[in-house]
Design a protein around this motif. Sequence first.
Motif, PDB file in Angstrom:
ATOM      1  N   UNK A 136       0.833  -1.199   0.000  1.00  0.00           N
ATOM      2  CA  UNK A 136       0.000   0.000   0.000  1.00  0.00           C
ATOM      3  C   UNK A 136       0.875   1.260   0.000  1.00  0.00           C
ATOM      4  N   UNK A 137       0.666   2.094  -1.003  1.00  0.00           N
ATOM      5  CA  UNK A 137       1.516   3.289  -1.094  1.00  0.00           C
ATOM      6  C   UNK A 137       0.976   4.436  -0.245  1.00  0.00           C
ATOM      7  N   UNK A 138       1.894   5.268   0.279  1.00  0.00           N
ATOM      8  CA  UNK A 138       1.463   6.463   1.004  1.00  0.00           C
ATOM      9  C   UNK A 138       0.944   7.494   0.021  1.00  0.00           C
ATOM     10  N   UNK A 139       0.088   8.365   0.557  1.00  0.00           N
ATOM     11  CA  UNK A 139      -0.518   9.382  -0.320  1.00  0.00           C
ATOM     12  C   UNK A 139       0.043  10.769  -0.047  1.00  0.00           C
ATOM     13  N   UNK A 140       0.122  11.550  -1.120  1.00  0.00           N
ATOM     14  CA  UNK A 140       0.446  12.970  -0.997  1.00  0.00           C
ATOM     15  C   UNK A 140      -0.707  13.733  -1.641  1.00  0.00           C
ATOM     16  N   UNK A 141      -1.225  14.713  -0.921  1.00  0.00           N
ATOM     17  CA  UNK A 141      -2.303  15.540  -1.479  1.00  0.00           C
ATOM     18  C   UNK A 141      -1.690  16.881  -1.850  1.00  0.00           C
ATOM     19  N   UNK A 142      -1.951  17.335  -3.065  1.00  0.00           N
ATOM     20  CA  UNK A 142      -1.419  18.642  -3.467  1.00  0.00           C
ATOM     21  C   UNK A 142      -2.519  19.535  -4.017  1.00  0.00           C
ATOM     22  N   UNK A 143      -2.472  20.798  -3.603  1.00  0.00           N
ATOM     23  CA  UNK A 143      -3.408  21.799  -4.145  1.00  0.00           C
ATOM     24  C   UNK A 143      -2.612  22.748  -5.030  1.00  0.00           C
ATOM     25  N   UNK A 144      -3.027  22.871  -6.274  1.00  0.00           N
ATOM     26  CA  UNK A 144      -2.446  23.878  -7.172  1.00  0.00           C
ATOM     27  C   UNK A 144      -3.373  25.081  -7.123  1.00  0.00           C
ATOM     28  N   UNK A 145      -2.866  26.190  -6.591  1.00  0.00           N
ATOM     29  CA  UNK A 145      -3.686  27.394  -6.482  1.00  0.00           C
ATOM     30  C   UNK A 145      -4.104  27.897  -7.862  1.00  0.00           C
ATOM     31  N   UNK A 146      -5.317  28.436  -7.933  1.00  0.00           N
ATOM     32  CA  UNK A 146      -5.810  28.941  -9.213  1.00  0.00           C
ATOM     33  C   UNK A 146      -4.973  30.102  -9.734  1.00  0.00           C
ATOM     34  N   UNK A 147      -4.438  30.919  -8.809  1.00  0.00           N
ATOM     35  CA  UNK A 147      -3.612  32.051  -9.212  1.00  0.00           C
ATOM     36  C   UNK A 147      -2.278  31.600  -9.803  1.00  0.00           C
ATOM     37  N   UNK A 148      -1.901  30.368  -9.493  1.00  0.00           N
ATOM     38  CA  UNK A 148      -0.648  29.802  -9.995  1.00  0.00           C
ATOM     39  C   UNK A 148      -0.826  29.246 -11.413  1.00  0.00           C
ATOM     40  N   UNK A 149      -1.953  28.593 -11.646  1.00  0.00           N
ATOM     41  CA  UNK A 149      -2.113  27.866 -12.924  1.00  0.00           C
ATOM     42  C   UNK A 149      -2.893  28.652 -13.979  1.00  0.00           C
ATOM     43  N   UNK A 150      -3.321  29.876 -13.619  1.00  0.00           N
ATOM     44  CA  UNK A 150      -4.012  30.719 -14.614  1.00  0.00           C
ATOM     45  C   UNK A 150      -3.458  32.141 -14.520  1.00  0.00           C
ATOM     46  N   UNK A 151      -3.761  32.929 -15.546  1.00  0.00           N
ATOM     47  CA  UNK A 151      -3.488  34.356 -15.451  1.00  0.00           C
ATOM     48  C   UNK A 151      -4.750  34.962 -14.859  1.00  0.00           C
ATOM     49  N   UNK A 152      -4.634  35.412 -13.617  1.00  0.00           N
ATOM     50  CA  UNK A 152      -5.840  35.756 -12.867  1.00  0.00           C
ATOM     51  C   UNK A 152      -6.563  36.996 -13.376  1.00  0.00           C
ATOM     52  N   UNK A 153      -5.833  37.839 -14.116  1.00  0.00           N
ATOM     53  CA  UNK A 153      -6.500  39.064 -14.556  1.00  0.00           C
ATOM     54  C   UNK A 153      -7.208  38.879 -15.894  1.00  0.00           C
ATOM     55  N   UNK A 154      -6.926  37.789 -16.602  1.00  0.00           N
ATOM     56  CA  UNK A 154      -7.541  37.579 -17.918  1.00  0.00           C
ATOM     57  C   UNK A 154      -8.487  36.397 -17.876  1.00  0.00           C
ATOM     58  N   UNK A 155      -9.738  36.636 -18.172  1.00  0.00           N
ATOM     59  CA  UNK A 155     -10.777  35.598 -18.134  1.00  0.00           C
ATOM     60  C   UNK A 155     -10.327  34.311 -18.841  1.00  0.00           C
ATOM     61  N   UNK A 156     -10.421  33.205 -18.123  1.00  0.00           N
ATOM     62  CA  UNK A 156     -10.180  31.874 -18.698  1.00  0.00           C
ATOM     63  C   UNK A 156      -8.871  31.733 -19.477  1.00  0.00           C
ATOM     64  N   UNK A 157      -7.776  32.104 -18.838  1.00  0.00           N
ATOM     65  CA  UNK A 157      -6.467  31.974 -19.481  1.00  0.00           C
ATOM     66  C   UNK A 157      -5.567  31.068 -18.638  1.00  0.00           C
ATOM     67  N   UNK A 158      -5.277  29.849 -19.139  1.00  0.00           N
ATOM     68  CA  UNK A 158      -4.421  28.952 -18.348  1.00  0.00           C
ATOM     69  C   UNK A 158      -2.950  29.325 -18.502  1.00  0.00           C
ATOM     70  N   UNK A 159      -2.141  28.941 -17.525  1.00  0.00           N
ATOM     71  CA  UNK A 159      -0.698  29.122 -17.642  1.00  0.00           C
ATOM     72  C   UNK A 159      -0.101  27.743 -17.962  1.00  0.00           C
ATOM     73  N   UNK A 160       0.008  27.469 -19.243  1.00  0.00           N
ATOM     74  CA  UNK A 160       0.355  26.107 -19.677  1.00  0.00           C
ATOM     75  C   UNK A 160       1.769  25.707 -19.287  1.00  0.00           C
TER      76      UNK A 160
END
Length: 274
Positions: free
Chosen positions: A1-25
């Motif tokens: 049984x493997x141990x688990x790691x939970x990670x949260x990617x903040x929305x401000x990190x993975x998108x450009x927050x000032x531009x509607x629906x723009x991912x940071x690829x």
Amino acid sequence: MRDRIVIKWGGGLITDKSLMCTPNLEVLNDLASTVAACVENGFEVILVHGAGSFGHLRSKKWRLNEGYIEGMKRPDDSDCTSQLDAVHRVRSEMLELNQHVCEALESCQLIPHVHPPHTWATNTGPDFSGSLEGFESNSAGTVHVTFGDVVSVEGEKQFGILSGDDLVARIAVELPRVQRLVFAIGGVDGLLRVPPKEATDEDLIERWSPDVAFEGIHESEIDVTGGIGLKASRGALVASHDVDVIMVNGGIRERVMAAMLGEPVRGTIITKKQ
Ligand code: IPE
């Protein structure tokens, strides 16, 4: 049984927050490679991502975090006709962002198993309802993925915003064998003693518990959830269940990697109330 790691990617990190629906690829691809490396190191990874410019702007405009508002007027420059229309739009935009996340994972040979909260969760906050059973199974290479979303709420409110920070809190506390919760955030190294714009390297709080003051920007004109303060408070809740919790600058791949593997790294370790 493997141990688990939970990670949260903040929305401000993975998108450009000032531009509607723009991912940071670029960031998404870097982050996906950290998940792949953890899986190669023998961990199961559960990934939760935020909304950034895919959820907050429209939700804010239509006050979706407040629930149903009888007779709400259509905001001037909106392309939706009603709050319910906006609920559907935000849900589909979150699925669109999730698609970018999945593509990044797949390009690292991972198999995402997506659980959109509006299909299994109701109510908001840390005690939201919904079974986490779907996250338990795991075969090599599979990564369970979920995200902040608009969910149904009982009673007059009808709907509300369930933050990814509440999702990670329940997942990290209730699933067995979770070793660590990592918050990868955008633009800062962790919790700071002074407002981010004034901060120098020395202002990082390396160990934080809820009795220590910190300064974080909460862009309340943009955000419909709780910003960095919500992450800190949910982090402390998880830490009180003896799971390691750390917040790191998600724009620096090596730091995310080290945080996930439990190696010493620049960031803020979150502990329970002393
Ligand atoms: C917000 O989720 C969800 C919506 C606005 C639909 P989060 O609270 O997890 O998002 P971020 O990380 O702040 O963007």
